[in-house]
Enzyme design. Sequence first.
Site, mmCIF file in Angstrom:
data_model
loop_
_atom_site.group_PDB
_atom_site.id
_atom_site.type_symbol
_atom_site.label_atom_id
_atom_site.label_comp_id
_atom_site.label_asym_id
_atom_site.label_seq_id
_atom_site.Cartn_x
_atom_site.Cartn_y
_atom_site.Cartn_z
ATOM 1 N N LYS A 191 0.851 -1.201 0.000
ATOM 2 C CA LYS A 191 0.000 0.000 0.000
ATOM 3 C C LYS A 191 0.884 1.247 0.000
ATOM 4 C CE LYS A 191 -1.880 2.831 2.939
ATOM 5 N NZ LYS A 191 -1.860 4.104 2.189
ATOM 6 N N THR A 246 6.141 7.573 13.622
ATOM 7 C CA THR A 246 6.153 6.775 14.846
ATOM 8 C C THR A 246 4.723 6.523 15.332
ATOM 9 O OG1 THR A 246 8.346 7.534 15.464
ATOM 10 C CG2 THR A 246 6.916 6.835 17.271
ATOM 11 N N GLU A 267 10.136 1.351 10.375
ATOM 12 C CA GLU A 267 11.112 2.422 10.102
ATOM 13 C C GLU A 267 10.354 3.720 10.313
ATOM 14 O OE1 GLU A 267 14.240 2.127 9.117
ATOM 15 O OE2 GLU A 267 14.455 0.242 8.006
ATOM 16 N N CYS A 302 13.388 11.261 6.625
ATOM 17 C CA CYS A 302 13.294 10.751 8.000
ATOM 18 C C CYS A 302 14.581 11.037 8.773
ATOM 19 C CB CYS A 302 12.992 9.271 7.983
ATOM 20 S SG CYS A 302 14.072 8.359 6.880
ATOM 21 N N GLU A 401 9.356 15.954 15.236
ATOM 22 C CA GLU A 401 9.771 15.831 13.846
ATOM 23 C C GLU A 401 8.924 16.769 12.991
ATOM 24 O OE1 GLU A 401 8.802 12.202 11.690
ATOM 25 O OE2 GLU A 401 10.824 12.225 10.875
HETATM 26 P P1 NAP Z 1 2.408 8.219 7.973
HETATM 27 O O1 NAP Z 1 1.327 9.195 8.114
HETATM 28 O O2 NAP Z 1 2.805 7.422 9.150
HETATM 29 O O3 NAP Z 1 1.955 7.253 6.779
HETATM 30 C C1 NAP Z 1 2.747 6.178 6.352
HETATM 31 C C2 NAP Z 1 1.849 5.128 5.738
HETATM 32 O O4 NAP Z 1 0.969 4.613 6.739
HETATM 33 C C3 NAP Z 1 0.961 5.668 4.617
HETATM 34 O O5 NAP Z 1 0.825 4.697 3.623
HETATM 35 C C4 NAP Z 1 -0.333 5.913 5.358
HETATM 36 O O6 NAP Z 1 -1.487 5.952 4.570
HETATM 37 C C5 NAP Z 1 -0.369 4.749 6.308
HETATM 38 N N1 NAP Z 1 -1.250 5.009 7.446
HETATM 39 C C6 NAP Z 1 -1.617 6.213 7.963
HETATM 40 N N2 NAP Z 1 -2.477 6.044 8.981
HETATM 41 C C7 NAP Z 1 -2.671 4.715 9.112
HETATM 42 C C8 NAP Z 1 -3.458 3.914 9.975
HETATM 43 N N3 NAP Z 1 -4.235 4.457 10.914
HETATM 44 N N4 NAP Z 1 -3.411 2.567 9.820
HETATM 45 C C9 NAP Z 1 -2.650 2.014 8.860
HETATM 46 N N5 NAP Z 1 -1.901 2.711 8.011
HETATM 47 C C10 NAP Z 1 -1.895 4.048 8.126
HETATM 48 O O7 NAP Z 1 3.746 8.871 7.451
HETATM 49 P P2 NAP Z 1 3.901 9.892 6.229
HETATM 50 O O8 NAP Z 1 3.335 11.193 6.642
HETATM 51 O O9 NAP Z 1 3.424 9.257 4.980
HETATM 52 O O10 NAP Z 1 5.498 9.975 6.108
HETATM 53 C C11 NAP Z 1 6.259 10.734 6.970
HETATM 54 C C12 NAP Z 1 6.832 9.886 8.085
HETATM 55 O O11 NAP Z 1 7.562 8.789 7.572
HETATM 56 C C13 NAP Z 1 7.825 10.645 8.924
HETATM 57 O O12 NAP Z 1 7.586 10.413 10.280
HETATM 58 C C14 NAP Z 1 9.172 10.066 8.517
HETATM 59 O O13 NAP Z 1 10.172 10.182 9.464
HETATM 60 C C15 NAP Z 1 8.824 8.658 8.230
HETATM 61 N N6 NAP Z 1 9.830 8.029 7.367
HETATM 62 C C16 NAP Z 1 10.715 7.157 7.932
HETATM 63 C C17 NAP Z 1 11.694 6.558 7.152
HETATM 64 C C18 NAP Z 1 12.673 5.590 7.743
HETATM 65 O O14 NAP Z 1 13.298 4.855 6.995
HETATM 66 N N7 NAP Z 1 12.821 5.534 9.063
HETATM 67 C C19 NAP Z 1 11.770 6.849 5.790
HETATM 68 C C20 NAP Z 1 10.865 7.749 5.255
HETATM 69 C C21 NAP Z 1 9.886 8.328 6.062
HETATM 70 P P3 NAP Z 1 -2.088 7.366 4.074
HETATM 71 O O15 NAP Z 1 -1.759 7.368 2.672
HETATM 72 O O16 NAP Z 1 -3.531 7.387 4.350
HETATM 73 O O17 NAP Z 1 -1.413 8.445 4.864
#
Ligand code: NAP
Length: 498
Positions: A191, A246, A267, A302, A401
Site C-alpha cells: 500500500k 512513529t 522504520e 526521515c 519531527e
Molecule cells: P504516515 O502518516 O505514518 O503514513 C505512512 C503510511 O501509513 C501511509 O501509507 C499511510 O497511509 C499509512 N497510514 C496512515 N495512517 C494509518 C493507519 N491508521 N493505519 C494504517 N496505516 C496508516 O507517514 P507519512 O506522513 O506518509 O510519512 C512521513 C513519516 O515517515 C515521517 O515520520 C518520517 O520520518 C517517516 N519516514 C521514515 C523513514 C525511515 O526509513 N525511518 C523513511 C521515510 C519516512 P495514508 O496514505 O492514508 O497516509
Amino acid sequence: MDAIAAINWQDRADRLQFRTQAFIDGAYVSAASGKSFDNISPRDGKVLTQVAECDAEDVNRAVAAARRTFESGVWRDQHPRARKAVLLKLARLMEEHADELALLETLDMGKPIRDSRSIDIPLSIRCVQYYAEAIDKLYDQVGPSGPDAMSLILREPLGVIGVVVPWNFPLMMAVWKVAPALATGNSVVLKPAEQSPLTAIRLGELAVEAGVPPGVLNVVPGFGETAGQAIGRHMDVDMLAFTGSTEVGKYFMRYSGESNLKRVSLECGGKTPHIIMPDAADLDKAAANAAGGIFFNQGEVCNAGSRLLVHESIKDEFLEKVIHHSRRWTPGDPLDPATTMGAMVDAKQHERVLSYIDKGKAEGASLRLGGAAARTDTGGYYIEPTLFDGVDSSMTIAREEIFGPVLSTLTFKTTEEAFKIANDTIYGLASAIWTRDISTAMKAARTIKAGSVWINCFDAGDITTPFGGFKQSGFGRDKSLHALEKYTDLKSVWIDLS
Ligand code: NAP
Ligand code: MG
C-alpha cells in the site's frame, strides 16, 4: 547541457498516461466499491488524476492472491537462478522506464525532477539489482551437532508480506521492502501513501512484465485508516513492513497484537543531531552538508539533520557559512531541471510545517533565514529554507519531527554535553559528527543512540549498509543482506545419525 536538462519535462508530463487502478492478481482493477480519490500534484495544487480507493474488500482480494501464489510455490519454488533472472529483468525494465518513473514521482509528490531522475529512481533500480543478485548466493547452515546427529538450520520465506510506505521517497521506500521480500520467495501486498501512489501502481505491472507470476506482487492504493489498517489487521498476512511516522508505527503494533501476532518491522521518524566540533577539518564542507542535510527533498527526509549542534566557540562563524550554502536551496518548479527544492507533499504538510515555524518564533528561537511560504502564486505548497538560532532542547522545534525545511541550531560547550543533547530525544534514527579527533569520533559512534552515525559526512552509505532506527525510530533494518532476515524465519531440522 546534461541529459536531464536536455529533456522538456513539461512536454513529457503533458503527454503522460497514468495507471490509476489497483494491481491485484496480475491485472489492473477498480476498487470493489467503485470509489476513487483525487490525486493532487503539490506542484500547483491541481488534480492530476483519480486513483482507486481500495479498502478492506480489495485488501482481502490482494491477500488471497498473495496467499494462493505463495502456497502454490509458483514463485518461491522456482530455482534461485530463475528468480534472480526475473528480478534483474525488473531492474532493467525500471531502467528503460526511468524517465517515466521519475516524472511520476515528481508530479505526484513535488520533489525536483533532477532528484527523482538522478537519485530516487537509480537507487531504486540498484536496490532491486542488489537483492536479485543475492538470491543465488544465500546459504543455509549446518549446526555443530557432533557425530551422532546432523542439524540443519534453514531459512524459509514467511508467506504474505504487507508493505505500507510513506510519500517522501515513494518508489525507493517501496522497493527497500518489496525487493528483499520477493528475493526470499514471499508474496507481497503493497500500500503506497495516498499522496504518492503512482510509481507503486506502475511497479506492479513492470514486475509481471519481468516474469514475477501474477498475484505475487499486488498493489492497493488507498487510505491508511481503511486499506492500511485492513492489511495491519489481516489474519492471513504473516509480516508487516512499515515505513512512516512513529504514531502510525504504534498502530501497527496494536493491529498485530489484536489480530494474528504478525511480525512487524518499523522504520519511523527521526530528529537527527548534526554535531559540529570546533576542530572539524573543513568547516565549509560541514556547513554545506548542514544545509543540504535539512533542505534536500524539502526536508521531507526521515533522517534529515534537523538539529544542528554547534560548539559555542564557532557558532556565529559557522551559521554564516550555513546561510551562505543555503542559497543553493531555493524552491522552484519541480519540473525544471535547475530546481533544487520542490513543494511540500500536500496542503496539510505545508500548514503543519508553517505552524512549527510559528511555534519556533513563539517559544523564543530567533529566525535567521526564511520562515515563510514561497511561490504562493503557483497554487503549490512551497516553503522557504528556514533556519533558527538560539534553540534549546526544551523547545517544540527541537523535540518534534517537523518533516520540512526547518533547521534548529543549538550550542554546546563540551563533547559530553553535545552527546547528551544528541541523545535527548525519543528518536534514534541517525546522527553525524564533524571532527578531526579520532577518539571524539569513535566516542560519538559508541555513545549516540542511533542506527547510523556519520563521521565527517552526512547521509552517506549505500545499499550494502543497513538502515533503520533505535528507540522510537523503530526496529528492523532495511538495505544490506540483513534486511533479508526479517522476511524469513529459521527452521531447525535435527537428524539422528546414531
Ligand atoms: P504516515 O502518516 O505514518 O503514513 C505512512 C503510511 O501509513 C501511509 O501509507 C499511510 O497511509 C499509512 N497510514 C496512515 N495512517 C494509518 C493507519 N491508521 N493505519 C494504517 N496505516 C496508516 O507517514 P507519512 O506522513 O506518509 O510519512 C512521513 C513519516 O515517515 C515521517 O515520520 C518520517 O520520518 C517517516 N519516514 C521514515 C523513514 C525511515 O526509513 N525511518 C523513511 C521515510 C519516512 P495514508 O496514505 O492514508 O497516509
Ligand atoms: Mg500526489
